[in-house]
Design a protein around this motif. Structure first.
Motif: not given
Ligand code: MN
Length: 712
Positions: A47-49, A71-74, A138-140, A142-144
């Motif tokens: 769900s994160h990516p 794909l950023h965390d794969t 964008a990654d940060r 969603h993590n926040m």
């Molecule tokens: Mn990430």
């Protein structure tokens, strides 16, 4: 969770030329790669990516960015490798994913917060493609949004601080105000939960007390503008708790005194309408002095445009109003991303990734404020710097191409001077290694080390180069100084003077030297000769010419003084000795050696003793016998003679020498054996030819085994 076709539709809505295939492939690849992994929230990791891709699609980014988001965390978190990504999605996507992966490995430690600016630059420098940074943001974000699910409080704090110090300012710098606001507020909630809750409670209280205050102001503003014939969209909001908190801190006021906690936005069709709307609002409501700003004629460096003003609004409340066109609004919310979206139609023929960079450079080129411009230029010239960590976690900022030597000098001159080696990321590396962004560098030093001239070719920083050059110059100066001192002392003694610093001091001007040491250095470097200095201090009488030198050899009779053997190349009055080792004679090729405090000693050119002076060529004088002079002066020649141990042999020896007008002045037995005697014999002769005759005669004598001139 957003489904596959929803994501594709969303991107398609703003980019009809989207690579649907790539999006679908990436969605499936990421889902399979993350498999059963779960987030701290309990949601499937996948769900994160997908959320990150959703945020990127709201920023209206190109397919490559969205695919990278998926794909950023794969690579970091699954079994997938960069090679897999490149095979399936091509080199561009692989490069972007790799960039995001590397950024994710950076972690801001709490004691680095004072170096936040360097850290931001490191992030920029590592984002060699601006899309890497956008995906990371964008990654940060969603993590926040999901930070609260993390159990470890220390990790939550670290991520929040990093967000506040690094990523929110970067979002702001790129003009992405929405993202900046949200990142700041989420981080604020983690770092100062009580303050945030307090402000929220106050806001809620005011809202209740004032009824639908924001709504009523919107309606009133809308009405005012409509009556003036302006078609506008009015929206309003309370400011975020964090921006209120900042204002309270900056102005040092309490919440009660903070009047403008509401901000309103008027969006109109074109620039003319912006100024028209401003005029209408200013004539209808009282203006708060000093708050008007025209960012339309003078945009902010991040391309932000708007009119800002504050008035006492329809509800007698102080309100802030921003007036802008729709395009300006998108730029304000999305920053560089929106800028690109608007311009892409005009330049559709070019490759998108390059246009991205060009657009950005364009923005940066037009930044007004020099300080801002500098910052933005650094963003633009991604690769002109490298940022490396010390073992303690401090960030050192160096130009591209810097080596561990540059790093060492950047940390401290002393460390630079004594560096003998380096560990990069824990591994020993040669000093010529070029450092890369994010490298951790440990310098190994040794007290015995000094800067080497070869280092000059290995460094790129001015500080290191200057330091190395200075060291080499100082070292050279010391060597010249010592040598120069010896040369001058010799020159003075040669001339029969004692060299004193006082005497030299008087001559400094002549040689354009400031100090006596400078004069030594000049002499050591060969810029002035010893003779020049001596004659500057003791000017010779005008008409003296080289004259005869008094021979110190023991000439017989009264003639001694007149019959002096002249030697050319000597200075008048100089004491001359004939070396006792080689006993030079007129006709021998000779050399003069300057003896400290004892004038000049004359040796034959083949004397073994000369080896002792090989290292001090400045003591050697070119001299020669003056053949024109015919004298009766006698010189001593020394011979090594071996004779047979038999009766009468010594008698034969003295007879032969006497027959040839040689006068024996000394005779010594140096060695004796059963069969032979070795003798050292000094003979007074006129010159070399005279001695050569005696030698020849001795060699012809049967009892004499060998005859040689003594060489030492
Ligand atoms: Mn990430």
């Amino acid at each position: 969770m957003m489904r596959q076709f929803e994501l594709v539709e969303r991107v398609k809505a703003y980019d009809p030329s989207v690579d649907e295939d790539a999006l679908n492939k990436a969605y499936v690849f990421s889902m399979k790669a993350h498999g059963q992994q779960l987030r701290a929230s309990g949601d499937p990791f996948f769900s994160h990516p997908v959320e990150v891709a959703g945020i990127l699609s709201r920023m209206k980014l190109d397919s490559a960015s969205i695919v990278t988001g998926l794909l950023h965390d794969t690579v970091e978190d699954t079994l997938a490798t960069l090679e897999d990504i490149e095979k399936r999605f091509g080199p561009e996507i692989a490069r972007l994913v790799d960039g995001v992966t590397k950024l994710s490995r950076l972690e801001l430690q709490s004691d680095q917060t004072k170096q936040a600016e360097n850290f931001r630059k490191l992030v920029l420098a590592m984002s060699d493609d601006i899309r890497v940074l956008l995906v990371k943001l964008a990654d940060r974000l969603h993590n926040m949004r999901t930070l609260k699910y993390l159990k470890d409080g220390a990790t939550r704090k670290r991520i929040a601080r990093e967000t506040m110090e690094i990523y929110a300012p970067l979002a702001e710098r790129m003009g992405m105000n929405d993202i900046k606001d949200e990142l700041q507020d989420l981080a604020f909630g983690e770092l100062q939960p009580d303050a945030r809750e307090g402000i929220r409670a106050r806001l809620a209280f005011l809202k209740e007390k004032g009824g639908n205050l924001v709504e009523r102001v919107i309606v009133a503003l809308d009405d005012t503008l409509e009556k003036a014939g302006i078609n506008a969209q009015v929206s309003g909001r309370e400011k975020t708790p964090y921006s209120i908190w900042r204002k309270m801190q900056k102005k040092d006021v309490g919440f009660e005194q903070l009047s403008d906690i509401m901000a309103f936005r008027v969006v109109v069709a074109d620039v003319a309408d912006c100024y028209h709307a401003l005029g209408v609002i200013h004539s209808r409501y009282s203006v708060v002095p000093g708050r008007f700003k025209d960012y339309i004629s003078l945009p902010k460096p991040n391309q932000y445009q708007s009119l800002h003003t504050s008035v006492i609004g329809p509800e007698q409340q102080r309100i802030e109003i921003q007036i802008r066109t729709r395009e300006m609004h998108e730029v304000a919310e999305l920053g560089v991303a929106a800028h690109w979206v608007y311009k892409q139609d005009a330049t559709r023929t070019e490759g998108r990734q390059y246009r991205w960079l060009r657009e950005l450079l364009d923005i940066l080129d037009h930044a007004a404020d020099p300080q801002e411009f500098l910052e933005h230029t650094k963003l633009a010239m991604f690769s002109d710097q490298v940022f490396c960590f010390t073992p303690k976690g401090d960030l050192i900022n160096l130009p591209h191409g810097a080596t561990p030597i540059d790093f060492a000098y950047a940390v401290h001159s002393q460390i630079g001077d004594t560096c003998v080696g380096a560990k990069i990321n824990g591994k020993l590396a040669p000093l010529r290694t070029q450092l890369a962004n994010g490298d951790q560098v440990e310098i190994i030093t040794s007290k015995a080390q000094v800067p080497s001239p070869t280092w000059e070719r290995l460094v790129v920083t001015a500080k290191a180069r200057a330091r190395i050059r200075r060291f080499i110059r100082t070292q050279q100066r010391t060597q010249y100084l010592d040598l120069g001192k010896v040369i001058l002392q010799k020159a003075f003694r040669q001339d029969g003077h004692e060299m004193t610093e006082k005497a030299l001091d008087a001559a400094l001007d002549r040689f354009k030297c400031e100090t006596v040491e400078d004069l030594y250095v000049a002499a050591g470097a060969g810029n002035v000769t010893g003779r020049e200095v001596v004659s500057a201090v003791f000017p010779p009488p005008p008409d003296t010419k080289p004259a005869k030198v008094v021979s110190l050899s023991r000439a017989r009779g009264k003639k001694a003084a007149e019959n002096a053997v002249p030697i050319r190349g000597l200075i008048p009055g100089m004491a001359v000795h004939y070396a006792g080792c080689c006993h030079p004679l007129p006709g021998d090729r000779i050399v003069g050696i300057v003896m400290t405090g004892r004038g000049v000693t004359i040796h034959t050119i083949d004397c073994d003793k000369l080896a002792e002076y090989a290292d001090t060529p400045d003591r050697w004088l070119d001299v020669a016998w003056n053949n024109a002079e015919d004298t009766d002066a006698l010189h001593v020649g020394r011979l090594n003679i071996t004779i047979g141990n038999e009766p009468g042999s010594l008698g034969s020896l003295t007879t032969v020498i006497g027959k040839h007008a040689g006068n024996i002045t000394n005779l010594k037995i140096t060695n004796r054996s059963q069969d032979f005697f070795e003798l050292l014999v000094d003979v007074e002769v006129q010159d070399l030819k005279h001695l050569t005759n005696i030698i020849a005669a001795l060699r012809a004598t049967p009892v004499i085994n060998s005859v040689e001139r003594a060489r030492r």
